[in-house]
Design an enzyme around this catalytic site. Structure first.
Site, short mmCIF file in Angstrom:
data_model
loop_
_atom_site.label_atom_id
_atom_site.label_comp_id
_atom_site.label_asym_id
_atom_site.label_seq_id
_atom_site.Cartn_x
_atom_site.Cartn_y
_atom_site.Cartn_z
N GLY A 60 -35.67 99.53 -15.97
CA GLY A 60 -35.28 100.64 -15.11
C GLY A 60 -35.12 101.98 -15.81
N CYS A 98 -40.51 92.44 -9.20
CA CYS A 98 -39.63 93.54 -9.59
C CYS A 98 -40.02 94.76 -8.77
CB CYS A 98 -39.78 93.82 -11.08
SG CYS A 98 -38.89 95.28 -11.67
N ASP A 110 -41.41 89.83 -14.54
CA ASP A 110 -40.29 90.77 -14.40
C ASP A 110 -39.75 90.98 -15.80
OD1 ASP A 110 -38.24 92.38 -13.47
OD2 ASP A 110 -37.11 90.78 -12.50
N CYS A 139 -33.64 95.44 -4.60
CA CYS A 139 -33.86 95.02 -5.98
C CYS A 139 -33.87 93.50 -5.97
CB CYS A 139 -32.76 95.56 -6.90
SG CYS A 139 -32.77 94.89 -8.58
#
Length: 261
Positions: free
Chosen positions: A40, A70, A7, A177
């Site tokens: 993101g 993720c 991640d 998330c």
């Protein structure tokens, strides 16, 4: 057994803890990207490049499987990661638990990052798995970032704002998330209304850990000796868990482990 998880930040802790509980004897390789986080806001192409670098760093440790801990990286980079690493290393993505949440009948709210909320990807999952079930998409502004830095005031503010956007008749919340799973009980407390049944929360960590074991032909063995080790990679460099990780039970679960042999 050696399992890698990746991640940009500490969102992978939820899946890591789930793997640890199912197989306390597994060695873990946690590959984070502090140099490139957050992922993101990046373009899909840039995010995929960062994710590939993190995955390749983990693959150098020859794990039996790689978990993409993720949601955003799964959306944009899973195909590229599988093309690079499989069949040698099975790659398991993280998908919001919309299907089991909708099976309960709803109404359902999906808490997700603003970039994911309303996206074709999420709308596609809703159409596929929640046909006929009322679903509200709730953007959680700043929540992932607040969790990443263990900023208590910012977490409270972001959770309260998202709770205010959640319809009052919602009975089930999908945590879309991986960071949100680290503050699940705070979300439950913020959303639940008085004189209503307990709110049902659906994260992805447990299902991802179970799927990982299935992919490599292993079974859960929670009674196994807790002698699994932990290696942490920070943008490819050997390091330790980021300090904010220790604010969460999932991070503290890993602290006693020694570096991988």
């Amino acid at each position: 057994m050696k399992i890698a998880l990746m991640d940009s930040g500490i969102g992978l802790l939820a899946a890591t803890a789930a793997v640890r509980r199912l197989r306390p004897d597994a060695d873990l390789v946690l590959s984070l990207d502090p140099d490139g986080m957050p992922w993101g806001p990046r373009t899909p192409e840039d995010l995929t490049e960062r994710a590939l670098a993190v995955a390749v760093a983990a693959a150098a440790h020859r794990p039996d499987a790689l978990v993409v801990g993720c949601n955003t990286a799964t959306v944009h980079a899973l195909d590229a990661l599988r093309a690079r690493l499989e069949p040698g290393i099975p790659v398991i993505g993280t998908v919001p638990a919309i299907k089991p949440a909708a099976a309960g009948g709803g109404p359902v709210a999906i808490w997700a990052t603003p970039a994911t909320t309303g996206s074709p990807y999420q709308r596609g999952l809703i159409e596929e798995f929640a046909d006929g079930v009322p679903v509200a998409e709730v953007p959680c502004w700043g929540l992932a970032e607040a969790v990443e830095h263990a900023d208590e005031a910012a977490i409270d503010a972001a959770v309260a704002a998202a709770a205010g956007l959640t319809p009052p008749d919602v009975t089930t919340v999908v945590l879309g998330c991986t960071h949100y799973e680290l503050v699940a009980e705070r979300i439950r407390a913020a959303v639940r209304r008085a004189d209503t049944p307990p709110l049902v929360l659906h994260g992805s960590a447990g299902a991802v850990a179970a799927q990982m074991l299935r992919r490599i032909g292993e079974r859960p063995a929670p009674e196994a000796p807790a002698d699994g080790t932990v290696t942490v990679l920070l943008s490819g460099r050997a390091g330790g868990l980021p300090a904010p990780a220790l604010n969460y039970a999932e991070g503290r679960l890993l602290v006693a482990a020694s570096p991988a042999r």
